[in-house]
Write a protein that holds these residues in place. Structure first.
Motif, short mmCIF file in Angstrom:
data_model
loop_
_atom_site.label_atom_id
_atom_site.label_comp_id
_atom_site.label_asym_id
_atom_site.label_seq_id
_atom_site.Cartn_x
_atom_site.Cartn_y
_atom_site.Cartn_z
N PHE A 23 -11.80 -2.97 -5.09
CA PHE A 23 -10.37 -3.21 -5.24
C PHE A 23 -9.66 -1.86 -5.25
O PHE A 23 -10.10 -0.93 -5.93
N ARG A 24 -8.57 -1.75 -4.49
CA ARG A 24 -7.79 -0.52 -4.44
C ARG A 24 -6.36 -0.80 -4.89
O ARG A 24 -5.83 -1.90 -4.69
N ASP A 25 -5.72 0.24 -5.46
CA ASP A 25 -4.32 0.10 -5.86
C ASP A 25 -3.41 0.45 -4.69
O ASP A 25 -3.87 0.69 -3.56
N GLU A 26 -2.12 0.50 -4.93
CA GLU A 26 -1.16 0.73 -3.85
C GLU A 26 -1.28 2.11 -3.23
O GLU A 26 -0.80 2.34 -2.11
N HIS A 27 -1.93 3.04 -3.93
CA HIS A 27 -2.10 4.40 -3.40
C HIS A 27 -3.47 4.59 -2.75
O HIS A 27 -3.83 5.70 -2.40
N GLY A 28 -4.22 3.53 -2.61
CA GLY A 28 -5.54 3.62 -1.99
C GLY A 28 -6.64 4.04 -2.95
O GLY A 28 -7.78 4.23 -2.54
N ARG A 29 -6.34 4.18 -4.21
CA ARG A 29 -7.33 4.61 -5.19
C ARG A 29 -8.22 3.44 -5.58
O ARG A 29 -7.73 2.37 -5.91
N VAL A 30 -9.53 3.65 -5.55
CA VAL A 30 -10.46 2.60 -5.94
C VAL A 30 -10.39 2.41 -7.46
O VAL A 30 -10.59 3.35 -8.22
N GLN A 467 0.11 9.61 3.91
CA GLN A 467 0.23 9.24 5.32
C GLN A 467 -1.14 9.13 5.97
O GLN A 467 -1.41 8.22 6.75
N ARG A 468 -2.03 10.10 5.63
CA ARG A 468 -3.37 10.09 6.21
C ARG A 468 -4.18 8.90 5.75
O ARG A 468 -4.99 8.36 6.51
N THR A 469 -4.01 8.51 4.52
CA THR A 469 -4.82 7.42 3.96
C THR A 469 -4.05 6.11 3.91
O THR A 469 -4.42 5.20 3.20
N GLY A 470 -2.97 6.01 4.66
CA GLY A 470 -2.17 4.80 4.64
C GLY A 470 -2.91 3.58 5.11
O GLY A 470 -2.56 2.46 4.79
N GLU A 471 -4.02 3.81 5.89
CA GLU A 471 -4.76 2.66 6.39
C GLU A 471 -5.47 1.91 5.28
O GLU A 471 -5.88 0.78 5.45
N TRP A 472 -5.63 2.56 4.10
CA TRP A 472 -6.28 1.82 3.02
C TRP A 472 -5.46 0.58 2.64
O TRP A 472 -5.99 -0.45 2.25
N ALA A 473 -4.14 0.72 2.71
CA ALA A 473 -3.30 -0.40 2.28
C ALA A 473 -3.26 -1.52 3.31
O ALA A 473 -3.16 -2.69 2.96
N THR A 474 -3.31 -1.17 4.59
CA THR A 474 -3.21 -2.19 5.63
C THR A 474 -4.54 -2.51 6.26
O THR A 474 -4.73 -3.58 6.82
#
Length: 691
Positions: A23-30, A467-474
């Motif tokens: 599970f990740r939060d809105e910032h991509g943090r596990v 911006q670089r890790t934005g794909e975690w959210a989508t």
């Protein structure tokens, strides 16, 4: 607060097979890692009515913004991958054990040419044999002192060893027979390593063979009328027996086992481990944890065994592991332990006899450890919560600032300007996320401009990483960020490549961490704070706020703490916020500010001390650091370089004749350091320039 239905996978997307999920939060943090025999059934439990979830589980799923998974072949692979991901991502909602106190261990550095016996604390190092841990360091030293009679292994530091080798005389232990003195060549490396291996065998519980060997040698010496040697062997045997007596016999059948017991309540748990080797307790350690996830006793045991044996292999994993409860199913964990040991492991709950009685002793130790921990920590937990609430109320924040970052500027009369960033999460320091900055754009005592630059650089990196890790959210493979396909524990989690702390530690706007496979693990700068604290008053606060506004960041609060009157300043306010002197919120802000100041001062002083280490080569115009190092490395020391001719200096790659002449002239003008001399004999003790 997120709605779990917003990121719930579509029906049929989740496979009905073993795997590990994140599970990740809105910032991509596990924020949570788990494993499952059936991913479909396990994940379905998280997306039911929120009122039916455990409060901690409900907090986790409403904090998360996406879920993804990796399919594996077996439950053992799932166990291995879960452990590696928990270690890598440090999720806030997973059980994380921490030592309830600092336990020393007896360590033998088998990774060195001449192994050394010493007391060590902290994380384990590769190539070092560990025994223990023990309750007290003095108990280790007493045991080692007795055993050095029989196994005279080196115990000195690297500096003492090198010094003895230089002067050709051993230290005191070498003279009294408690060290084989490899520093002066009394034994060679192979013979000294054999002594170290015998020492390790004895500490591992294989005592009988050594005692029988010494007894045979004693009898043979007596028959050959070598009575002095027989007496020495007799004393050696007695010393080993005394060392053994320091560990009481608890199991009469010479069992090798680890006993794990758990004491818990609704909020916290304590784990105690007894290491039994050869029927004797050889070590003890304890852990405590906050129960941030819904977990049973069997789950606590499974997490404890993962942490206990995750970095170990071979004989560090015993033949028997006794626990208070078994996970369901138990086979994957047993297979994983067997893989770590290289042989079968008996994982079970003791039901009767000596092992059951010893388990009760371990359980009582766990209960006492939990009671002591709660006595020490209860007020701290309450105080931290109250402090964060007071800060939120005083600054007008919507919620308590769970992550606080503080910035401070340090310089010496305008020179060597540096800055620090410290991080506090849930009121506790996160030292792994501290950062240091060099202010390179300008020099001077302009703290306001320096503060603007540092805050800009930190949050510019945050925007880049978001911006670089934005794909975690989508997600790259689906709308909700699911990671499909299979992967074993040996594979990189989700194809991610972690960025070390050094990637962003020292500099300011250095290159971003490398990517592989089109994705990277979200670096630390990708996690924004809820509150930025600056060391200073209204000008510094205005500079920090202006830096955030220029970057378009409006969801991070800013305040400053002025040293003179400990006033809290807010952006755009003419008057400070004055918190009561007894306020826990003010005390926490002071702690955060003081930690940032300490970290900045330490960095600035380190830079200054390095700059003060002058060399005669500094006088050579146009000679850079690379060629200075090449010259010293080629000749071995400045003294030998001074004695070299111009032609010999020209042999160093990259050094031409004109530079060589300048080096020779500069060294000829520089006065050599005076050597230390023995006033009684006139002997030169050491060459200062060679040190």
């Amino acid at each position: 607060m997120a709605d779990p239905s917003s990121y719930r996978p579509r029906p049929g997307e989740i496979p009905d097979s073993p795997g590990v999920y994140k599970f990740r939060d809105e910032h991509g943090r596990v924020i949570y890692v788990g494993k499952a025999k059936s991913l479909r059934q396990r994940l379905a439990n998280y997306f039911q009515d929120l009122t039916g979830l455990h409060p901690r589980t409900r907090t986790m799923v409403t904090t998360a913004a996406s879920v993804e998974w990796t399919v594996v072949s077996t439950e053992v692979e799932a166990l291995q991958l879960e452990y590696s991901w928990i270690k890598e991502f440090d999720p806030r909602f997973n059980v994380k054990y921490r030592d309830d106190k600092s336990y020393p261990s007896l360590a033998v550095t088998m990774n060195e040419e001449f192994p050394r016996v010493q007391v060590m604390r902290g994380p384990k190092k590769k190539g070092v044999r560990y025994f223990g841990p023990y309750a007290h360091a003095w108990a280790i030293r007493e045991t080692v002192d007795l055993m050095l009679r029989v196994f005279p292994v080196r115990t000195c530091s690297a500096g003492v060893f090198k010094r003895s080798a230089q002067i050709g005389r051993p230290c005191l232990l070498g003279y009294i027979g408690k060290c084989s003195a490899p520093c002066v060549g009394r034994v060679d490396a192979e013979e000294h390593r054999r002594l170290a291996e015998e020492f390790c065998d004895f500490m591992a519980g294989r005592t009988g063979a050594h005692l029988r060997r010494l007894e045979r040698e004693m009898q043979r010496a007596a028959e050959e009328m070598e009575y002095e040697r027989a007496a020495r062997l007799r004393d050696d045997i007695e010393a080993l027996k005394r060392a053994m007596e320091k560990n009481a016999v608890v199991l009469t059948d010479a069992t090798d086992a680890d006993l794990v017991a758990v004491a818990e309540d609704e909020l916290e748990a304590a784990v105690q481990i007894f290491h039994v080797r050869g029927g004797r307790v050889r070590g003890q350690r304890g852990w405590v944890t906050d129960k941030v996830e819904e977990v049973t006793t069997a789950g606590l045991v499974e997490h404890a065994l993962q942490q206990l044996y995750g970095e170990e292999s071979g004989d560090a994993v015993p033949r028997e592991v006794l626990v208070p409860a078994l996970p369901d199913p138990v086979e994957p964990l047993t297979a994983w332990l067997a893989g770590r040991r290289g042989a079968a492991v008996d994982l079970r709950v003791p039901r009767r006899g000596d092992k059951r009685a010893l388990m009760e002793t371990v359980r009582r130790n766990a209960q006492q450890a939990l009671a002591l921990h709660k006595t020490r920590r209860a007020s701290d937990l309450t105080t931290r919560s109250r402090a964060l609430e007071e800060i939120a109320e005083a600054l007008g924040l919507d919620s308590a600032p769970l992550r606080i970052e503080c910035f401070d500027i340090s310089h010496l009369q305008g020179e060597d300007v540096v800055a620090s960033m410290v991080v506090f999460e849930d009121g506790l320091a996160r030292k792994s996320e501290y950062r240091r900055f060099q202010i390179k754009g300008f020099a001077g005592q302009d703290d306001v401009r320096s503060m603007h630059e540092v805050v800009s650089r930190r949050f510019r990196r945050y925007l880049q990483e978001r911006q670089r890790t934005g794909e975690w959210a989508t997600g790259e493979d689906g709308e909700n960020g699911e990671s499909h396909g299979s992967g074993g524990p040996g594979a990189a989690p989700g194809g991610a490549v972690g960025a070390s702390a050094a990637d962003a530690a020292d500099g300011p706007d250095g290159p971003a961490p490398a990517e592989e496979g089109g994705r990277s693990r979200a670096p630390k700068f990708a996690y924004p704070p809820q509150l930025v604290v600056v060391d200073g008053g209204q000008p510094q606060v205005a500079a920090a706020r202006r830096a955030l506004d220029e970057l378009g960041i409006d969801d991070v609060a800013v305040c400053g703490l002025a040293k003179r009157l400990e006033e809290v300043w807010l952006p755009g306010e003419d008057d400070p916020v004055v918190l009561p002197r007894t306020s826990e919120g003010l005390y926490m802000l002071q702690r955060v500010r003081d930690e940032a100041h300490r970290f900045a001062i330490r960095y600035q002083r380190g830079k200054r001390s390095r700059a003060l280490k002058a060399s005669p080569l500094d006088a050579v115009h146009g000679l850079g650091e690379s060629r200075k190092q090449a010259l010293v490395k080629h000749f071995g020391s400045v003294r030998r370089l001074r004695a070299a001719t111009v032609e010999q200096i020209c042999e160093v790659p990259g050094v031409g004749r004109k530079t060589a002449e300048a080096v020779a002239a500069a060294l000829a003008q520089a006065a050599p350091a005076a050597p230390a001399v023995n006033t009684a004999t006139g002997e030169i003790l050491e060459d200062r320039e060679d040190q």
